[in-house]
Scaffold this motif. Structure first.
Motif, short mmCIF file in Angstrom:
data_model
loop_
_atom_site.label_atom_id
_atom_site.label_comp_id
_atom_site.label_asym_id
_atom_site.label_seq_id
_atom_site.Cartn_x
_atom_site.Cartn_y
_atom_site.Cartn_z
N LYS A 294 0.85 -1.20 0.00
CA LYS A 294 0.00 0.00 0.00
C LYS A 294 0.88 1.24 0.00
CE LYS A 294 -0.54 0.32 5.05
NZ LYS A 294 -1.51 0.41 6.16
N SER A 296 0.41 5.82 -0.06
CA SER A 296 -0.53 6.93 0.14
C SER A 296 -0.16 8.10 -0.76
CB SER A 296 -0.54 7.38 1.60
OG SER A 296 -0.99 6.34 2.44
N TRP A 302 -0.96 14.82 -5.16
CA TRP A 302 -2.14 14.84 -6.04
C TRP A 302 -2.22 16.15 -6.82
CZ3 TRP A 302 -6.67 17.84 -5.93
CH2 TRP A 302 -7.66 17.42 -6.82
N SER A 330 -5.45 -0.75 -6.94
CA SER A 330 -6.80 -0.30 -6.62
C SER A 330 -6.72 0.80 -5.57
CB SER A 330 -7.67 -1.45 -6.08
OG SER A 330 -7.17 -1.91 -4.83
N ARG A 331 -7.76 1.59 -5.52
CA ARG A 331 -7.86 2.65 -4.52
C ARG A 331 -8.80 2.20 -3.42
NH1 ARG A 331 -11.35 7.04 -4.35
NH2 ARG A 331 -12.09 6.51 -6.45
N PHE A 363 -8.18 8.84 -10.23
CA PHE A 363 -7.01 9.18 -9.42
C PHE A 363 -7.33 10.37 -8.53
CE2 PHE A 363 -3.01 11.56 -8.82
CZ PHE A 363 -2.32 10.60 -8.09
N TYR A 368 -3.74 3.69 -1.69
CA TYR A 368 -3.84 2.76 -2.81
C TYR A 368 -3.18 1.43 -2.42
CZ TYR A 368 -5.18 6.72 -5.74
OH TYR A 368 -5.83 7.80 -6.28
#
Length: 570
Positions: A294, A296, A302, A330-331, A363, A368
């Motif tokens: 995972k 972040s 972003w 995947s989110r 996105f 994630y």
């Protein structure tokens, strides 16, 4: 004369001695008989005294049990010995015979609020099995009641109650004692998952709260099951307050979740390993298994990506040696991406990379998950996630397009259909016809070198173009029928769409409780189906809540209509 007198005297003495011996023997027998009779009288009196004491003790114990039952039941005395039978159901509510309803109703138990019962197995007589496993599988728990529809002499137990009373692998009938009990409302609970990964669930405490809605009680040492999609977690109840058994109906409980045992961590596979931008990690994945990571994306990253100045790249560098992997991203809240539940994927052979750019609508900032699937053999890999600067690549593409637009005197090549300067078209066509071929497949038209043409093939089902070595994987991944857990069989593309929009086992965010739950089938009410509610939302939305404006209790799914019709709010 003297001789005769002596013989007569001796005879007399002998007779006297025999009479004395007989008298003594008779006296001894009478004495022994008296002693035996006395012992028998004493034994009878002792037995009678013991029976009187046992009867008094049993009566005292019965009185104590009655008093305890009355105290535990707040004046309700209910006790039954029934044969347990399993039934498929959720939560901890049991099924009792109709006669229990009459007995409880006669005592006014329904006027005292929800019904709770203490359940404990009856140990079989003559059983010599006293090992630890047997003692662990026979214990006491508590439950609520679902309905009074069981056959007389039987009690129906759901899986939660069954596994907390008996060994999980036994389905034989057992006799259990059922007592009415009063339970205080719970205020605190300490739980321990049986394996790692539960804390990785998004808003796991809300998921736990949703599961608790199906329960009426909790008891210390109970195993509590939480389902999240296809994942199942079992949590051990370590501590409860204010009592070792509490009610969980209409109460707020403070919950502490502690880490599982280290042994469970080592054996667990579905674990999200944290991955930092720019810091690769390595591992080994076996065929048919997943390894999960995972990462972040914060607001800063972003904003950079959404501006078009950069892109997020998830990269797998694999040491093939006969093995191969697939990459899925995947989110959250989808925390464990699989072959048919994911948002981004790559099936390239060997090393592969996924590019997530600003043009991707899915996105956003958040957490994630990366799933690395062992497609073939055992593969050693290196995984990394990074933010790549996108400015240089964009400038290069613009320069190429501007130079091509300035080229005016061109002619289309009859072989490769490219526009070539007219002064060199003859030389180009002569060279192109000898070394290049055009794929004749409908809709393809790609130009290939002659030596590459034999490896260029198209799928008979979907028409996509591949290298010869990639066709086997393509057929297995995209066109091999797979079975959904709900029972339907589809190919990959249809399966992805099915599990995203139609599968009753798919996870959705409930618009009323906000939890990730299984959607279920279509709602039973036609009005709910017209509103687009799934089965869970139709049930969850039937709960009532007070209106913020008027305080009237309104069903959650009718709250918007109530605001429009009563308060004229849009």
């Amino acid at each position: 004369m003297d001789f005769e007198l002596r013989r007569a005297r001796e005879k007399l003495q002998k007779e006297q001695k025999e009479r004395k011996d007989k008298a003594k023997l008779k006296a001894d027998r009478e004495k022994k008989a008296k002693e035996q009779a006395q012992k028998q009288r004493e034994a009878i009196e002792a037995a009678q005294r013991s029976r009187r004491l046992d009867a008094a003790e049993a009566q005292l114990k019965a009185d104590q049990l009655t008093e305890e039952s009355l105290l535990a039941g707040r004046g309700i005395m209910f006790y039954r010995l029934l044969e347990a039978v399993p039934f498929q159901g959720n939560g901890d509510k049991i099924k009792l015979p109709p006669s229990c309803f009459n007995e409880l109703s006669d005592q006014g138990a329904f006027d005292k609020g929800p019904l709770y019962f203490q359940l404990s197995p009856v140990k079989e007589e003559g059983s010599l099995n006293t090992n630890a496993a047997d003692q662990e599988s026979h214990r006491t728990t508590h439950s609520g009641v679902l309905e009074f529809t069981a056959e007389e002499g039987f009690v129906g137990l759901p899986p939660h109650v069954w596994q907390n009373l008996f060994a999980t692998d036994t389905l034989t009938s057992h006799m259990i004692e059922i007592r009415y009990a009063w339970l205080p409302k719970g205020t605190y609970a300490k739980l321990q998952p049986d394996r790692v990964g539960f804390s990785d669930l998004p808003n796991h405490k809300a998921i736990l709260e949703t599961s608790l809605r199906q329960h009426a009680t909790l008891s210390q040492d109970d195993l509590f099951t939480v389902n999240y999609g296809e994942l199942t977690y079992k949590l051990r109840v370590l501590e409860l307050k204010p009592s070792t058994s509490v009610s969980v109906l209409e109460t707020d409980i403070e919950v502490d979740i502690i880490s599982p045992d280290s042994a469970a961590e080592q054996s667990e596979k579905n674990v999200l390993k944290p991955l930092t931008f720019g810091e690769p990690d390595s591992g080994i994945v076996d065929e048919g298994n997943y390894m999960y990571y995972k990462f972040s994306v914060d607001n800063n990253i972003w904003e950079i990506v959404s501006s078009g100045a950069a892109r997020v790249e998830v990269r797998i560098d694999a040491e093939t040696d006969g093995g191969d992997t697939d990459l899925y991203v995947s989110r959250h809240p989808l925390i464990f991406p699989t072959q048919h539940q994911h948002e981004w994927s790559s099936y390239d052979i060997g090393s592969k990379a996924l590019i997530i750019a600003s043009t991707d609508k899915n996105f956003t900032a958040g957490t994630y998950s990366i799933g690395i699937y062992g497609f073939k053999g055992k593969t050693k890999y290196h995984v990394s996630v990074s933010v790549q600067d996108d400015c240089n690549r964009t400038v290069g593409q613009q320069a190429v397009s501007s130079s091509s637009s300035t080229e005016m005197d061109t002619v289309e090549c009859r072989n490769c259909k490219r526009h070539i300067p007219s002064r060199t078209i003859s030389l180009h066509e002569a060279y192109c016809s000898r070394h290049n071929v055009v794929c004749q497949h409908a809709g393809c038209g790609v130009v290939l070198r002659v030596e590459e043409a034999k490896n260029h093939v198209h799928c008979d089902k979907c028409g996509q173009a591949f290298q010869q070595g990639e066709m086997e994987k393509h057929m297995k991944v995209f066109h091999e029928p797979v079975r959904c857990p709900c029972g339907i069989v589809l190919e990959k593309e249809q399966m992805v769409q099915h599990q995203a929009s139609a599968c009753p086992l798919r996870l959705i965010v409930c618009r009323f409780c906000g939890d990730m739950v299984q959607a279920g089938s279509s709602a039973a009410d036609a009005r709910d189906r017209m509103r687009g509610l799934c089965e869970h939302e139709g049930v969850c939305g039937s709960r009532t809540a007070p209106c913020d404006s008027c305080g009237r209790s309104v069903m959650l799914k009718d709250m918007d209509i109530h605001h429009i019709a009563v308060h004229q709010k849009n």
